[in-house]
Design an enzyme around this catalytic site. Structure first.
Site, short mmCIF file in Angstrom:
data_model
loop_
_atom_site.label_atom_id
_atom_site.label_comp_id
_atom_site.label_asym_id
_atom_site.label_seq_id
_atom_site.Cartn_x
_atom_site.Cartn_y
_atom_site.Cartn_z
N SER A 188 0.82 -1.21 0.00
CA SER A 188 0.00 0.00 0.00
C SER A 188 0.85 1.27 0.00
CB SER A 188 -1.02 0.01 1.13
OG SER A 188 -0.37 -0.13 2.35
N CYS A 221 0.58 0.91 10.57
CA CYS A 221 1.31 -0.37 10.49
C CYS A 221 0.94 -1.20 9.25
CB CYS A 221 1.02 -1.19 11.73
SG CYS A 221 1.80 -0.44 13.18
N PRO A 222 1.87 -1.90 8.63
CA PRO A 222 3.29 -2.04 9.04
C PRO A 222 4.19 -0.89 8.61
CG PRO A 222 2.84 -3.39 7.11
CD PRO A 222 1.54 -2.77 7.50
N GLY A 223 3.67 0.06 7.80
CA GLY A 223 4.50 1.23 7.54
C GLY A 223 4.69 1.62 6.07
N GLY A 224 3.82 1.12 5.20
CA GLY A 224 3.95 1.45 3.77
C GLY A 224 3.85 2.96 3.50
N ASP A 240 -0.61 3.54 15.64
CA ASP A 240 -1.27 2.26 15.35
C ASP A 240 -0.92 1.30 16.48
OD1 ASP A 240 -2.06 -0.29 14.14
OD2 ASP A 240 -1.95 0.73 12.20
N ASP A 260 -5.01 4.80 19.99
CA ASP A 260 -6.14 4.95 19.07
C ASP A 260 -5.97 6.23 18.23
OD1 ASP A 260 -8.55 5.22 17.81
OD2 ASP A 260 -9.77 5.21 19.64
N ASP A 277 -4.88 5.93 6.90
CA ASP A 277 -5.32 4.74 6.15
C ASP A 277 -6.06 3.79 7.08
OD1 ASP A 277 -5.51 3.01 3.98
OD2 ASP A 277 -3.53 2.15 4.24
N LYS A 306 -13.09 4.35 2.76
CA LYS A 306 -13.44 2.98 2.36
C LYS A 306 -14.90 2.99 1.94
CE LYS A 306 -9.39 1.98 4.15
NZ LYS A 306 -8.20 1.70 3.37
C1 LIG Z 1 -4.85 -0.79 5.80
S1 LIG Z 1 -3.88 -0.87 7.24
C2 LIG Z 1 -2.72 0.41 7.02
C3 LIG Z 1 -1.60 0.06 6.09
C4 LIG Z 1 -0.54 1.13 6.09
N1 LIG Z 1 -1.03 2.39 5.52
C5 LIG Z 1 0.64 0.70 5.28
O1 LIG Z 1 0.88 1.27 4.22
O2 LIG Z 1 1.37 -0.22 5.72
C6 LIG Z 1 -4.93 -0.19 8.44
C7 LIG Z 1 -4.30 -0.02 9.80
O3 LIG Z 1 -5.14 0.82 10.57
C8 LIG Z 1 -5.02 0.43 11.90
N2 LIG Z 1 -6.16 0.99 12.64
C9 LIG Z 1 -7.47 0.71 12.48
N3 LIG Z 1 -8.19 1.44 13.37
C10 LIG Z 1 -7.32 2.18 14.07
C11 LIG Z 1 -7.45 3.14 15.10
N4 LIG Z 1 -8.65 3.45 15.62
N5 LIG Z 1 -6.33 3.70 15.59
C12 LIG Z 1 -5.11 3.41 15.10
N6 LIG Z 1 -4.94 2.50 14.10
C13 LIG Z 1 -6.02 1.90 13.61
C14 LIG Z 1 -4.96 -1.08 11.87
O4 LIG Z 1 -4.30 -1.57 13.04
C15 LIG Z 1 -4.14 -1.31 10.60
O5 LIG Z 1 -2.77 -1.52 10.91
#
Ligand SMILES: C[S@@+](CC[C@H](N)C(=O)[O-])C[C@H]1O[C@@H](n2cnc3c(N)ncnc32)[C@H](O)[C@@H]1O
EC number: 2.1.1.186
Length: 366
Positions: A188, A221-224, A240, A260, A277, A306
């Site tokens: 991503s 996470c993971p950090g893209g 995250d 959060d 994201d 989304k």
């Molecule tokens: C689609 S992934 C993100 C991928 C990231 N952008 C990347 O490029 O690696 C969505 C992330 O949002 C986090 N997430 C969902 N709800 C959250 C919240 N309320 N607070 C912090 N992180 C949240 C999830 O733990 C997940 O790691």
């Protein structure tokens, strides 16, 4: 030529059609959209002949969310004779456009079209020569001139037309070609890189994506996405509960906050970028982005909305309206753009920025 073809992600033809119909009508260009599901394009047919040209000239392409590219065209050229496919194409363009700056022979972005793409590459060379000979193309490429598009929807069947270079996607098939960086922690990463290419003009990157800037990445996470910011030498607060890639933590540019994202407050007041994201309800995310911009916690945001299974166009318009309203009612001057990027699936990506200062309700020009 009274038709406008719009390229879109296969499966999103209805959204693309609803959008162009609404926006063309608001622009007083009346017509109707033809939709074939999963074909990767939509046809908007104008009632008045000259309106198709007026539409692609005057409706800002940047305001479209679901279209990747568009061009004006005439009727479908069918059953082009294999021994001379060129003459009918030249005929279609003669009188419609001259001295264009580039030729793009394209296909819809579908699996079935992949084979055709090989043919398109080969066919471009002789077609380009013929178009030059006929004065339809300039002898050299010129970025400021219109682009000739030939869209093959099946072997021997194509739409032919043109777009204006100041009001279209600069990318072949409307898709920026990006290479996945092998050291990025997730695919991503390409989403955020594509968003930068689509939303930030290349000549503003050094100023708006500058090294040393501070950024916050919600749902990191993971950090893209963090990877893209780190690559541009920014300092990143990654928010995250998950685990960040060690390679990013090792750069010393990333601070991980396992909290959060809806409760996180920036630890400093010089954050330029907020990216988000998190997989969450679109309205909740849009409101959070509005909060950050209204409070002056950041200058620019890029985030994903989304999409639900149904009423996806309505969902997007409602959330963009919500963001606009929140910013307007707080006296903020802003710019918002949204696009379903090539790397987006069931989502769209939004960019918003404050054009005025960071104090709510005050219009202090920078
Ligand atoms: C689609 S992934 C993100 C991928 C990231 N952008 C990347 O490029 O690696 C969505 C992330 O949002 C986090 N997430 C969902 N709800 C959250 C919240 N309320 N607070 C912090 N992180 C949240 C999830 O733990 C997940 O790691």
């Amino acid at each position: 030529m009274n038709k406008v073809i719009l390229y879109c992600r296969p499966g999103f033809e209805k959204e693309c059609a609803a959008e162009i119909t609404e926006k063309a009508t608001a622009h007083e260009v009346f017509g109707f959209a033809r939709v074939k599901e999963n074909c990767g394009y939509v046809m908007y047919e104008c009632y008045q002949h000259e309106d198709a040209d007026r539409l692609i000239k005057t409706l800002p392409f940047d305001t479209l969310v679901f279209a990747r590219q568009w061009f004006v065209c005439g009727e479908l050229l069918r059953d082009l004779p294999p021994e001379d496919r060129i003459t009918p194409i030249v005929g279609m363009l003669t009188g419609a456009i001259e001295r264009a700056g580039e030729l793009r022979v394209e296909v819809p972005d579908t699996n079935e079209s992949k084979e055709l793409l090989k043919f398109c590459r080969k066919f471009t060379v002789p077609l380009r020569a013929a178009l030059k000979e006929n004065g339809i193309l300039l002898p050299y490429e010129k970025a400021s001139r219109p682009v000739v598009h030939v869209l093959f929807i099946a072997p021997g069947h194509c739409y032919v037309g043109y777009s204006y270079s100041n009001n279209h996607s600069p990318f072949y098939m409307g898709i920026p070609r990006l290479k996945f960086p092998s050291d990025a922690p997730s695919r991503s990463t390409l989403k955020l890189e594509e968003a930068f290419h689509v939303f930030i003009p290349a000549d503003e990157w050094d100023e708006r994506l500058a090294s040393g800037m501070y950024a916050v990445d919600l749902g990191a996470c993971p950090g893209g996405w963090t990877y893209q910011l780190v690559k541009r030498s920014m300092m990143v607060h990654a928010v995250d509960n998950g685990t960040m890639a060690q390679s990013l933590m090792d750069t010393g540019q990333v601070t991980h906050h396992a909290v959060d994202g809806f409760r996180f407050e920036p630890p400093r007041n010089n954050i330029t970028w907020l990216v988000c994201d998190m997989v969450e309800k679109p309205a909740r995310v849009a409101n959070l982005m509005a909060d950050w911009l209204v409070k002056g916690w950041c200058r620019e945001v890029i985030f994903n909305l989304k999409l639900p299974m149904k009423k996806r166009y309505e969902e997007v318009t409602q959330n963009l309206a919500l963001l606009s309203e929140r910013l307007s009612e707080n006296g903020i001057n802003f710019e918002i753009r949204a696009r379903q990027l090539y790397h987006d699936r069931e989502e769209v990506t939004v960019h918003a920025r404050r054009i005025w200062g960071a104090v709510p309700g005050r219009r202090d020009e920078r």
